[in-house]
Design a protein around this motif. Sequence first.
Motif, PDB file in Angstrom:
ATOM      1  N   ALA A 133      90.598 -29.510 -11.659  1.00  0.00           N
ATOM      2  CA  ALA A 133      90.446 -28.172 -11.088  1.00  0.00           C
ATOM      3  C   ALA A 133      91.806 -27.500 -11.023  1.00  0.00           C
ATOM      4  CB  ALA A 133      89.837 -28.247  -9.692  1.00  0.00           C
ATOM      5  N   SER A 134      91.778 -26.195 -11.181  1.00  0.00           N
ATOM      6  CA  SER A 134      92.992 -25.402 -10.999  1.00  0.00           C
ATOM      7  C   SER A 134      92.584 -24.104 -10.313  1.00  0.00           C
ATOM      8  CB  SER A 134      93.670 -25.121 -12.340  1.00  0.00           C
ATOM      9  OG  SER A 134      92.817 -24.381 -13.181  1.00  0.00           O
ATOM     10  N   GLY A 135      93.487 -23.611  -9.490  1.00  0.00           N
ATOM     11  CA  GLY A 135      93.177 -22.402  -8.758  1.00  0.00           C
ATOM     12  C   GLY A 135      94.396 -21.529  -8.588  1.00  0.00           C
ATOM     13  N   ASP A 136      94.147 -20.285  -8.227  1.00  0.00           N
ATOM     14  CA  ASP A 136      95.245 -19.346  -8.026  1.00  0.00           C
ATOM     15  C   ASP A 136      95.299 -18.889  -6.577  1.00  0.00           C
ATOM     16  OD1 ASP A 136      93.294 -17.346  -7.662  1.00  0.00           O
ATOM     17  OD2 ASP A 136      93.454 -16.638  -9.722  1.00  0.00           O
ATOM     18  N   VAL A 137      96.264 -18.043  -6.268  1.00  0.00           N
ATOM     19  CA  VAL A 137      96.468 -17.590  -4.888  1.00  0.00           C
ATOM     20  C   VAL A 137      95.331 -16.705  -4.380  1.00  0.00           C
ATOM     21  CG1 VAL A 137      98.964 -17.771  -4.980  1.00  0.00           C
ATOM     22  CG2 VAL A 137      97.870 -15.634  -5.645  1.00  0.00           C
ATOM     23  N   HIS A 138      94.485 -16.218  -5.269  1.00  0.00           N
ATOM     24  CA  HIS A 138      93.371 -15.354  -4.870  1.00  0.00           C
ATOM     25  C   HIS A 138      92.110 -16.146  -4.537  1.00  0.00           C
ATOM     26  CE1 HIS A 138      95.904 -12.071  -6.105  1.00  0.00           C
ATOM     27  NE2 HIS A 138      96.043 -12.617  -7.295  1.00  0.00           N
ATOM     28  N   GLY A 139      92.183 -17.475  -4.643  1.00  0.00           N
ATOM     29  CA  GLY A 139      91.026 -18.313  -4.344  1.00  0.00           C
ATOM     30  C   GLY A 139      90.127 -18.555  -5.532  1.00  0.00           C
ATOM     31  N   TYR A 175      82.717 -25.436 -13.899  1.00  0.00           N
ATOM     32  CA  TYR A 175      82.401 -24.408 -12.909  1.00  0.00           C
ATOM     33  C   TYR A 175      83.549 -23.432 -12.746  1.00  0.00           C
ATOM     34  CZ  TYR A 175      85.321 -27.191  -9.774  1.00  0.00           C
ATOM     35  OH  TYR A 175      86.367 -27.879  -9.220  1.00  0.00           O
ATOM     36  N   LYS A 176      83.179 -22.306 -12.215  1.00  0.00           N
ATOM     37  CA  LYS A 176      84.130 -21.255 -11.841  1.00  0.00           C
ATOM     38  C   LYS A 176      83.714 -20.823 -10.450  1.00  0.00           C
ATOM     39  CE  LYS A 176      85.746 -17.887 -14.593  1.00  0.00           C
ATOM     40  NZ  LYS A 176      87.149 -18.039 -14.342  1.00  0.00           N
ATOM     41  N   ALA A 177      84.693 -20.651  -9.586  1.00  0.00           N
ATOM     42  CA  ALA A 177      84.434 -20.131  -8.250  1.00  0.00           C
ATOM     43  C   ALA A 177      85.375 -18.946  -8.049  1.00  0.00           C
ATOM     44  CB  ALA A 177      84.670 -21.205  -7.201  1.00  0.00           C
ATOM     45  N   ASP A 178      84.785 -17.785  -7.824  1.00  0.00           N
ATOM     46  CA  ASP A 178      85.587 -16.578  -7.642  1.00  0.00           C
ATOM     47  C   ASP A 178      84.826 -15.592  -6.765  1.00  0.00           C
ATOM     48  OD1 ASP A 178      83.629 -15.525  -9.345  1.00  0.00           O
ATOM     49  OD2 ASP A 178      84.962 -15.418 -11.075  1.00  0.00           O
ATOM     50  N   GLU A 179      85.153 -14.323  -6.867  1.00  0.00           N
ATOM     51  CA  GLU A 179      84.482 -13.318  -6.038  1.00  0.00           C
ATOM     52  C   GLU A 179      82.984 -13.229  -6.313  1.00  0.00           C
ATOM     53  OE1 GLU A 179      85.928 -11.292  -9.745  1.00  0.00           O
ATOM     54  OE2 GLU A 179      86.905 -12.548  -8.273  1.00  0.00           O
TER      55      GLU A 179
END
Length: 112
Positions: free
Chosen positions: A48-54, A74-78
């Motif tokens: 998994a990798s993520g950014d400062v925006h969640g 998977y992708k988790a975002d807005e």
Amino acid sequence: MFKILLVCALAALVAANENAEVKELVNEVNPDGFKTVVSLSDGSASQASGDVHGNIDGVFEWVSPEGVHVRVAYKADENGYQPSSDLLPVAPPIPEAILKSLAWIEAHPSKE
């Protein structure tokens, strides 16, 4: 909070495969995001990798007791959690009559 959930998920992956050896373990937390990788000798893995925006992009995989390789990306975002896999069920297509009804409703909005 997310770090706690991530650590719990990694611990569960390792605990579920108590006979498997850890082949690779990466946990990087940077000011602009994170990256985590777990790979076990039994074929189980998680990345998994993520950014400062969640926003998070990831994948987890394992071999089922029946010998089937299971992989879920998977992708988790807005837009929420969006998994994809050949093994996930797919909804049937919307019937033509319903599509026509929706088009009619859109073309003839309520007076209110």
